[in-house]
Design an enzyme around this catalytic site. Structure first.
Site, PDB file in Angstrom:
ATOM      1  N   SER A 172     -44.642 -44.728 -26.377  1.00 39.88           N
ATOM      2  CA  SER A 172     -43.727 -43.608 -26.161  1.00 39.88           C
ATOM      3  C   SER A 172     -42.602 -43.899 -25.181  1.00 39.88           C
ATOM      4  O   SER A 172     -41.575 -43.246 -25.224  1.00 39.88           O
ATOM      5  CB  SER A 172     -44.509 -42.387 -25.694  1.00 39.88           C
ATOM      6  OG  SER A 172     -45.229 -42.682 -24.523  1.00 39.88           O
ATOM      7  N   HIS A 189     -45.888 -40.757 -32.185  1.00 40.08           N
ATOM      8  CA  HIS A 189     -44.442 -40.935 -32.369  1.00 40.08           C
ATOM      9  C   HIS A 189     -44.105 -41.597 -33.704  1.00 40.08           C
ATOM     10  O   HIS A 189     -42.934 -41.889 -33.949  1.00 40.08           O
ATOM     11  CB  HIS A 189     -43.866 -41.771 -31.219  1.00 40.08           C
ATOM     12  CG  HIS A 189     -43.770 -40.999 -29.946  1.00 40.08           C
ATOM     13  ND1 HIS A 189     -42.706 -40.194 -29.640  1.00 40.08           N
ATOM     14  CD2 HIS A 189     -44.638 -40.879 -28.918  1.00 40.08           C
ATOM     15  CE1 HIS A 189     -42.906 -39.619 -28.458  1.00 40.08           C
ATOM     16  NE2 HIS A 189     -44.071 -40.022 -28.002  1.00 40.08           N
ATOM     17  N   LYS A 207     -44.026 -33.259 -32.468  1.00 41.61           N
ATOM     18  CA  LYS A 207     -42.835 -34.108 -32.344  1.00 41.61           C
ATOM     19  C   LYS A 207     -42.037 -34.019 -33.651  1.00 41.61           C
ATOM     20  O   LYS A 207     -41.337 -33.040 -33.856  1.00 41.61           O
ATOM     21  CB  LYS A 207     -43.261 -35.518 -31.962  1.00 41.61           C
ATOM     22  CG  LYS A 207     -44.051 -35.501 -30.629  1.00 41.61           C
ATOM     23  CD  LYS A 207     -44.383 -36.850 -30.101  1.00 41.61           C
ATOM     24  CE  LYS A 207     -45.428 -36.812 -29.005  1.00 41.61           C
ATOM     25  NZ  LYS A 207     -45.073 -36.074 -27.806  1.00 41.61           N
TER      26      LYS A 207
END
Ligand SMILES: Cc1ncc(COP(=O)(O)O)c(C=O)c1O
Length: 393
Positions: A182, A210, A241
């Site tokens: 990240s 991610h 996300k």
């Protein structure tokens, strides 16, 4: 009046202030979008994880509103008592199909998914072999489990192998990596780690927070990107996300997921999502499956912005994803860069120790599918101006 027993914390805060590391929270006054108002200022926003711009997508908003009208604003209970709604089960089925696994369990957040899963499956007799840059939620899960923790240098599968060779064959082992890291935006050493997991009989776990919605076909993540379907026992993803809403999930075999239904503590002891969150995530999956051009736009913007930063002479590390760090070194320099950029209309958050190593402080940028070329060029022009001013380029 009695003395404040928490006053010792003021010393800690003063020390942060002296080091230039004290941060006030930036307040978002409107929507999480490519250009947004933070602290009353309109800025090009390079700080969210809203990769596909789905936080404000009309189809997601519509489905959230419809679910709220039909099912109410809350689930009213933890999943194991009265808080499992049909829409939660529908989301788990859809996610399992998307990730090409037997089953999925949804947690309240990605953090809860990682920490809850690792803590549930391991005991003090077991061992975790973990990349040094794995996310805090993995580290906390390992600590909660009381298993021994063996850390290997970042992405160094040979070092992981050396650790594994020194462990008793009979000991239960969890080999774990982030899919996308990240803070640096590089990819975990998945194929090599899958080989090791097979050779040494480890449970293989990947945190694809991610990567979901970003890598692989239709955003299926790094397992799909590297073609290692069937070789990763535990896949974690977030709904917070690229998916644009909130939550985390774990994908794997049906018995494993049923075990988590019985033993993962965030699942047992914390209330489930409001139905609007599940509905939003279902709408996001429709978009990933039927409108993948949005992912291509994210990558076009990523290539443009990364190339721009590199050509200006910034150190952008080894990123392979839309997360691009601009490495400054000293924590106070990274914060100064971030603050000056903000004054010029660009929001790129400064990140310092303990989130990253002391000498690797940076501002972290993430482009989204919804940034326009003009917005990204504006950001690059200001990176050039401020980068020169603070002596980074
Ligand atoms: C690698 C990684 N894993 C897990 C998480 C936790 O996800 P969530 O924000 O959904 O709790 C994050 C997010 O901050 C992350 O960066």
């Amino acid at each position: 009046m009695r003395p404040d027993p928490l006053s010792f914390l003021n010393t800690e805060l003063d020390s942060l202030r002296q080091q230039g590391l004290y941060r006030s929270l930036r307040i978002l006054d409107d929507r999480q979008a490519a250009t947004a108002h933070f602290d009353g200022r309109s800025v090009v926003n390079l700080s969210s994880n809203n990769y596909l711009g789905l936080t404000t997508h009309p189809k997601l908003i519509e489905r959230a509103l419809a679910a709220t009208k039909e099912f109410g604003v809350g689930s009213g209970s933890v999943r194991t008592i009265a808080g499992t709604m049909a829409i939660h089960m529908e989301l788990e089925r859809r996610l399992a199909g998307f990730k090409k696994t037997d089953a999925v369990v949804v947690f309240q957040s990605g953090f809860a998914a990682n920490a809850g899963t690792v803590a549930a499956i391991l005991t003090k007799d077991d061992v975790v072999i973990s990349d040094e840059l794995n996310h805090a939620s993995i580290i906390d899960g390992c600590r909660l489990s009381k298993a021994a923790i063996k850390v290997f240098p970042h992405k160094d599968a040979d070092a992981a192998r050396t650790i594994l060779k020194g462990l008793p064959a009979s000991q239960r082992k969890l080999l774990i990596t982030d899919g996308v890291f990240s803070m640096d935006g590089d990819l975990g050493a998945l194929p090599a780690l899958c080989d090791l997991a097979e050779e040494f009989g480890c449970i293989m776990m990947v945190d694809d927070a991610h990567a979901s919605g970003v890598f692989g076909s239709n955003g299926r993540g790094t397992i799909d990107h590297f073609g290692v379907h069937g070789r990763v026992d535990i896949q974690v993803g977030t709904l917070s996300k690229a998916i644009g809403a909130l939550g985390g999930y774990v994908a794997g075999t049906r018995p494993f997921i049923e075990f988590l239904y019985h033993r993962a503590r965030p699942f047992l002891f914390s209330t489930s999502h409001p139905p609007s969150v599940a509905a939003t995530c279902l709408a996001a999956l429709d978009i990933l499956e039927h409108e993948p051009a949005i992912i291509e736009r994210l990558w076009e913007n990523t290539r443009f912005f990364k190339a721009g930063l590199k050509s200006l002479g910034f150190n952008t590390g080894l990123s392979e994803s839309p997360i691009t760090p601009v490495i400054a070194g000293e924590g106070s320099l990274a914060m100064k860069l971030s603050d000056r950029l903000f004054q010029e209309g660009v929001f790129a958050q400064g990140i310092a120790f303990p989130t990253v190593a002391r000498d690797k402080a940076r501002v972290r940028t993430i482009v989204t599918a919804t940034h326009t070329r003009d917005e990204l060029q504006f950001a690059l022009d200001n990176f050039q101006k401020v980068g020169k001013e603070v002596g980074l380029i």
